[in-house]
Scaffold this motif. Structure first.
Motif, short mmCIF file in Angstrom:
data_model
loop_
_atom_site.label_atom_id
_atom_site.label_comp_id
_atom_site.label_asym_id
_atom_site.label_seq_id
_atom_site.Cartn_x
_atom_site.Cartn_y
_atom_site.Cartn_z
N ARG A 22 0.85 -1.19 0.00
CA ARG A 22 0.00 0.00 0.00
C ARG A 22 0.89 1.24 0.00
O ARG A 22 1.35 1.67 1.05
CB ARG A 22 -0.96 0.05 1.19
N PRO A 23 1.16 1.78 -1.19
CA PRO A 23 2.02 2.96 -1.26
C PRO A 23 1.42 4.13 -0.47
O PRO A 23 0.21 4.35 -0.46
CB PRO A 23 2.05 3.29 -2.76
N THR A 24 2.28 4.86 0.19
CA THR A 24 1.86 6.02 0.98
C THR A 24 1.48 7.15 0.03
O THR A 24 2.24 7.50 -0.87
CB THR A 24 3.01 6.46 1.91
N LEU A 25 0.30 7.72 0.23
CA LEU A 25 -0.16 8.83 -0.59
C LEU A 25 0.74 10.04 -0.40
O LEU A 25 1.28 10.27 0.68
CB LEU A 25 -1.60 9.20 -0.22
N ASP A 26 0.88 10.85 -1.46
CA ASP A 26 1.78 12.01 -1.40
C ASP A 26 1.44 12.95 -0.26
O ASP A 26 2.33 13.44 0.43
CB ASP A 26 1.75 12.76 -2.73
N ARG A 27 0.17 13.23 -0.03
CA ARG A 27 -0.19 14.18 1.04
C ARG A 27 0.14 13.61 2.42
O ARG A 27 0.56 14.33 3.31
CB ARG A 27 -1.65 14.60 0.95
N VAL A 28 -0.01 12.30 2.58
CA VAL A 28 0.34 11.64 3.84
C VAL A 28 1.86 11.63 4.01
O VAL A 28 2.38 11.91 5.09
CB VAL A 28 -0.24 10.21 3.89
N LYS A 29 2.56 11.35 2.93
CA LYS A 29 4.02 11.33 2.95
C LYS A 29 4.57 12.72 3.30
O LYS A 29 5.51 12.84 4.07
CB LYS A 29 4.54 10.86 1.59
N GLU A 30 3.95 13.75 2.76
CA GLU A 30 4.40 15.11 3.06
C GLU A 30 4.25 15.43 4.55
O GLU A 30 5.14 16.01 5.17
CB GLU A 30 3.61 16.12 2.23
N THR A 31 3.13 15.03 5.15
CA THR A 31 2.92 15.23 6.58
C THR A 31 3.98 14.49 7.39
O THR A 31 4.58 15.04 8.31
CB THR A 31 1.51 14.76 7.00
N LEU A 32 4.21 13.23 7.05
CA LEU A 32 5.21 12.42 7.74
C LEU A 32 6.59 13.09 7.68
O LEU A 32 7.26 13.25 8.69
CB LEU A 32 5.28 11.02 7.13
N PHE A 33 6.99 13.50 6.49
CA PHE A 33 8.34 14.05 6.34
C PHE A 33 8.48 15.45 6.93
O PHE A 33 9.59 15.85 7.30
CB PHE A 33 8.80 13.97 4.88
N ASN A 34 7.41 16.17 7.06
CA ASN A 34 7.47 17.44 7.79
C ASN A 34 7.81 17.18 9.26
O ASN A 34 8.50 17.97 9.89
CB ASN A 34 6.16 18.22 7.68
N ILE A 35 7.32 16.07 9.80
CA ILE A 35 7.57 15.73 11.20
C ILE A 35 9.00 15.24 11.42
O ILE A 35 9.65 15.60 12.39
CB ILE A 35 6.55 14.68 11.69
N ILE A 36 9.52 14.43 10.50
CA ILE A 36 10.84 13.80 10.73
C ILE A 36 11.99 14.52 10.02
O ILE A 36 13.14 14.07 10.11
CB ILE A 36 10.84 12.30 10.35
N ALA A 37 11.72 15.62 9.35
CA ALA A 37 12.74 16.31 8.55
C ALA A 37 14.03 16.59 9.31
O ALA A 37 15.13 16.44 8.77
CB ALA A 37 12.17 17.61 7.99
N GLY A 38 13.93 16.98 10.57
CA GLY A 38 15.11 17.31 11.36
C GLY A 38 16.00 16.13 11.69
O GLY A 38 17.18 16.30 12.02
N ASP A 39 15.46 14.91 11.58
CA ASP A 39 16.23 13.71 11.88
C ASP A 39 16.98 13.16 10.66
O ASP A 39 17.79 12.25 10.80
CB ASP A 39 15.30 12.61 12.41
N LEU A 40 16.70 13.67 9.47
CA LEU A 40 17.22 13.05 8.25
C LEU A 40 18.61 13.47 7.79
O LEU A 40 19.37 12.61 7.33
CB LEU A 40 16.22 13.24 7.11
N PRO A 41 19.00 14.73 7.89
CA PRO A 41 20.32 15.09 7.36
C PRO A 41 21.45 14.26 7.99
O PRO A 41 21.60 14.21 9.21
CB PRO A 41 20.46 16.58 7.72
N GLY A 42 22.18 13.56 7.13
CA GLY A 42 23.29 12.73 7.58
C GLY A 42 22.91 11.41 8.23
O GLY A 42 23.77 10.66 8.66
N ALA A 43 21.62 11.09 8.28
CA ALA A 43 21.15 9.89 8.99
C ALA A 43 21.39 8.61 8.18
O ALA A 43 21.35 8.61 6.95
CB ALA A 43 19.66 10.01 9.31
N ARG A 44 21.61 7.54 8.91
CA ARG A 44 21.62 6.19 8.34
C ARG A 44 20.23 5.63 8.62
O ARG A 44 19.80 5.54 9.78
CB ARG A 44 22.69 5.33 8.98
N VAL A 45 19.50 5.26 7.56
CA VAL A 45 18.09 4.90 7.65
C VAL A 45 17.88 3.44 7.26
O VAL A 45 18.48 2.95 6.30
CB VAL A 45 17.24 5.80 6.71
N LEU A 46 16.99 2.78 8.01
CA LEU A 46 16.55 1.43 7.67
C LEU A 46 15.09 1.52 7.25
O LEU A 46 14.24 1.96 8.03
CB LEU A 46 16.68 0.50 8.89
#
Length: 181
Positions: A22-46
């Motif tokens: 079930r692919p995440t809808l763009d509007r839902v994805k945008e909300t999610l990434f607005n919340i986690i944006a500060g954790d992403l620069p330089g992060a190692r992600v699983l």
């Protein structure tokens, strides 16, 4: 489906056919990434249970240093590889099923995207295993995408529930932070 922000903004993405992903809808994805944006620069992600890999690609687009994509479906892995065709950042794609895949992972992660099949009920089990296998850095963020009706625990070992957000009528996100020990 497309990348919504960052250096790969606007790139089209493919998803596996059928109802298993079930692919995440763009509007839902945008909300999610607005919340986690500060954790992403330089992060190692699983990106565990990655499906199309769209969330991991979005992480790379927004400055993650590396993403490890994991899925147990051959069709999903093929989609992930297609979706990474334009990506120049460091990434690894593993065709493996949970829980065996956790034994293949090396190093620690700063962000974990956990999106198993909703009815699997493995959220707590996966987070306990991530802790047991020392796969999370201190202050790591674990993001669980789940059915809006799914009850999520407050704490799982050193993972503490920071917040929960509804994203539409069927999906919610639970954000866990690993406490520093």
């Amino acid at each position: 489906m497309r990348v919504i922000s960052g250096k790969y903004k606007g790139r089209k993405l493919v998803a596996p056919t059928g109802l298993n992903t079930r692919p995440t809808l763009d509007r839902v994805k945008e909300t999610l990434f607005n919340i986690i944006a500060g954790d992403l620069p330089g992060a190692r992600v699983l990106d565990l249970f990655a499906g199309s890999g769209q969330l991991g690609v979005e992480c790379l687009s927004r400055g993650a240093s590396e993403v490890v994509f994991v899925d147990g479906s051959r069709e999903a892995i093929n989609c992930i590889k297609q979706n990474l065709s334009f990506v120049t950042d460091k990434n690894t794609v593993l065709f493996a099923k949970y829980p065996a895949v956790l034994g293949l992972l090396v190093g620690q992660f700063d962000v974990v995207l956990l999106d198993p099949p909703f009815k699997s009920g493995v959220y707590t089990e996966v987070m306990e295993e991530l802790l047991k296998r020392n796969l999370l850095n201190d202050n790591a963020l674990v993001v669980c995408e789940c059915d809006v009706k799914q009850e999520m625990p407050q704490n799982i070992g050193s993972l503490v529930l920071e917040k929960q957000r509804k994203a539409g009528s069927t999906v919610s996100y639970s954000f866990y932070r690993k406490e520093e020990i």
